[in-house]
Enzyme design. Sequence first.
Site, PDB file in Angstrom:
ATOM      1  N   GLU A 195     -99.033  -7.367  26.460  1.00 47.61           N
ATOM      2  CA  GLU A 195     -97.994  -7.094  27.472  1.00 47.61           C
ATOM      3  C   GLU A 195     -96.870  -8.126  27.479  1.00 47.61           C
ATOM      4  O   GLU A 195     -96.494  -8.639  28.537  1.00 47.61           O
ATOM      5  CB  GLU A 195     -98.650  -7.007  28.867  1.00 47.61           C
ATOM      6  CG  GLU A 195     -99.732  -5.946  28.940  1.00 47.61           C
ATOM      7  CD  GLU A 195    -100.470  -5.903  30.275  1.00 47.61           C
ATOM      8  OE1 GLU A 195    -100.245  -6.790  31.117  1.00 47.61           O
ATOM      9  OE2 GLU A 195    -101.271  -4.974  30.477  1.00 47.61           O
ATOM     10  N   ASN A 237    -100.788  -5.392  22.017  1.00 45.00           N
ATOM     11  CA  ASN A 237    -101.392  -4.424  22.928  1.00 45.00           C
ATOM     12  C   ASN A 237    -100.509  -4.327  24.168  1.00 45.00           C
ATOM     13  O   ASN A 237    -100.040  -5.354  24.674  1.00 45.00           O
ATOM     14  CB  ASN A 237    -102.784  -4.967  23.312  1.00 45.00           C
ATOM     15  CG  ASN A 237    -103.662  -3.975  24.027  1.00 45.00           C
ATOM     16  OD1 ASN A 237    -103.929  -2.889  23.515  1.00 45.00           O
ATOM     17  ND2 ASN A 237    -104.148  -4.348  25.214  1.00 45.00           N
ATOM     18  N   HIS A 273    -103.160   3.770  29.793  1.00 43.22           N
ATOM     19  CA  HIS A 273    -103.604   4.018  31.167  1.00 43.22           C
ATOM     20  C   HIS A 273    -102.735   5.154  31.701  1.00 43.22           C
ATOM     21  O   HIS A 273    -101.593   4.938  32.103  1.00 43.22           O
ATOM     22  CB  HIS A 273    -103.438   2.761  32.025  1.00 43.22           C
ATOM     23  CG  HIS A 273    -104.370   1.663  31.611  1.00 43.22           C
ATOM     24  ND1 HIS A 273    -105.725   1.731  31.819  1.00 43.22           N
ATOM     25  CD2 HIS A 273    -104.146   0.489  30.973  1.00 43.22           C
ATOM     26  CE1 HIS A 273    -106.311   0.635  31.349  1.00 43.22           C
ATOM     27  NE2 HIS A 273    -105.365  -0.128  30.817  1.00 43.22           N
ATOM     28  N   GLU A 302    -107.240   1.318  25.782  1.00 41.71           N
ATOM     29  CA  GLU A 302    -107.681   1.244  27.191  1.00 41.71           C
ATOM     30  C   GLU A 302    -107.501   2.576  27.920  1.00 41.71           C
ATOM     31  O   GLU A 302    -107.140   2.614  29.093  1.00 41.71           O
ATOM     32  CB  GLU A 302    -106.906   0.144  27.933  1.00 41.71           C
ATOM     33  CG  GLU A 302    -106.969  -1.209  27.261  1.00 41.71           C
ATOM     34  CD  GLU A 302    -106.298  -2.333  28.041  1.00 41.71           C
ATOM     35  OE1 GLU A 302    -105.960  -2.142  29.226  1.00 41.71           O
ATOM     36  OE2 GLU A 302    -106.116  -3.418  27.449  1.00 41.71           O
ATOM     37  N   ASP A 304    -107.574   5.607  30.174  1.00 41.07           N
ATOM     38  CA  ASP A 304    -108.181   6.287  31.320  1.00 41.07           C
ATOM     39  C   ASP A 304    -107.121   7.212  31.902  1.00 41.07           C
ATOM     40  O   ASP A 304    -105.934   7.071  31.608  1.00 41.07           O
ATOM     41  CB  ASP A 304    -108.814   5.335  32.361  1.00 41.07           C
ATOM     42  CG  ASP A 304    -107.930   4.189  32.819  1.00 41.07           C
ATOM     43  OD1 ASP A 304    -106.691   4.274  32.644  1.00 41.07           O
ATOM     44  OD2 ASP A 304    -108.464   3.209  33.368  1.00 41.07           O
TER      45      ASP A 304
HETATM   46  C1  XIL Z   1    -108.092  -5.024  34.180  1.00 45.98           C
HETATM   47  C2  XIL Z   1    -109.594  -4.983  34.433  1.00 45.98           C
HETATM   48  O1  XIL Z   1    -110.052  -3.666  34.187  1.00 45.98           O
HETATM   49  C3  XIL Z   1    -109.937  -5.403  35.836  1.00 45.98           C
HETATM   50  O2  XIL Z   1    -111.328  -5.563  35.977  1.00 45.98           O
HETATM   51  C4  XIL Z   1    -109.241  -6.720  36.191  1.00 45.98           C
HETATM   52  O3  XIL Z   1    -109.471  -7.012  37.553  1.00 45.98           O
HETATM   53  C5  XIL Z   1    -107.751  -6.651  35.893  1.00 45.98           C
HETATM   54  O4  XIL Z   1    -107.547  -6.264  34.547  1.00 45.98           O
HETATM   55  N1  XIL Z   1    -104.245  -3.978  30.986  1.00 45.98           N
HETATM   56  C6  XIL Z   1    -105.097  -4.842  30.349  1.00 45.98           C
HETATM   57  C7  XIL Z   1    -106.452  -5.053  30.900  1.00 45.98           C
HETATM   58  O5  XIL Z   1    -104.769  -5.372  29.282  1.00 45.98           O
HETATM   59  O6  XIL Z   1    -106.919  -6.346  30.648  1.00 45.98           O
HETATM   60  C8  XIL Z   1    -106.500  -4.752  32.382  1.00 45.98           C
HETATM   61  O7  XIL Z   1    -107.863  -4.837  32.791  1.00 45.98           O
HETATM   62  C9  XIL Z   1    -105.912  -3.406  32.675  1.00 45.98           C
HETATM   63  C10 XIL Z   1    -104.485  -3.334  32.240  1.00 45.98           C
END
Ligand code: XIL
Length: 392
Positions: A195, A237, A273, A302, A304
Amino acid sequence: MRRARTPRTPFRLPRITTALAAVPLALTAAVVPAAAAPAPAAEHATTERADRGHHGRDTLRDAAPKGFFIGTAVAGGGHHAEQPYADPFAYDVEYRDRMAREFNSLSAENQMKWEYIHPTRDFYNFYPADAIVRYAQENRQVVRGHTLLWHSQNPAWLEEGDFSDEELREILHEHITTVVGRYAGRIQQWDVANEIFDENGEYREENIWIRELGPGIVADAFRWAHEADPRAKLFFNDYGVESINAKSDAYYALIQDLKADGVPVHGFAPQSHLSTRYGFPGDLQANLQRFADLGLETAITELDVRMDLPEGGEPTAAQQAQQADYYRRALQACLGVDTCNSFTIWGFTDRYSWVPVFFPAEGSATVMTEDYERKPAYHALQDTLRSVRGKR
Ligand code: XIL
């Protein structure tokens, strides 16, 4: 055919490390000797190897084509620490069991982030990360390391410390060398930089490394990670880079510059996400393909798919179908790109999802209910994997 080697550790671990993992971290961290790092294996697990011993099982990893990694985040740390349940990875036996059977790739959800693995300047707490890497070895799974250079979840000693540029640079160098080196040979892909751009494609001001040391530090991070583990694939990422847009364009330009300078960058990954509030990013495959055309590996890291829940909290059949469609299309996009061999969902059960904690009113974002019932989204992934098995 060779079997994955049992880790060589000073003490023998039971297959289920629950009892050990349950010991308070502050205590175990202090007593885990440096030599307890999982031993490097001669090569990464392959899907073929990963499948052995799981034949006849009706799971995602069984459905995956050869050489394709289907992964999940391993719950622990982060928001979990504030929830009314014990550490899932340590205590939820069904969770551990399903994670072993369903997936052949694991990502540390929080356990390798700075605030966990490097909580004070002179102390690393490797315990939770070691447990994940060891469990992955035992279950013939590969591991994605997450993450080394990020603006978030950094310890206060780092963010609030009064360091000179030289000190800060050495802190990052030492961290990367130590953490990547410890798991060398055991991590398939590292999210080196996470990020780093905002939605306009500008470097994020909140990132301490870039703010204090300038963007050139990103190249150094990749170089240091490569020195510490020449076999790990090194990734950028980010979220919001599923489509072709200003942010993904910034990565596209940066990666070309870095490659021209000989910086060891190997991969680009949209976190993915997603929310049904927004349409599916229909150009995901085209976007992955343009990075693949630069000679990069690609991955979904990641995924979802959250949604607004009706009163009562149960998604409707239509919502479930829409969610399944998003999961299916994300997987198809990855499978449609030659270099996309790793597809990770950010948790596989709503029981431990970060979504309700971070996105009030949204939920039901994963492929299984809180009771581990498979949703239509699960079947969408399984059917899609099966449909390409043998063809890819
Ligand atoms: C999130 C985790 O799922 C949580 O448990 C934590 O509190 C905060 O981070 N992008 C990312 C991940 O790269 O590391 C994040 O994970 C979600 C967004």
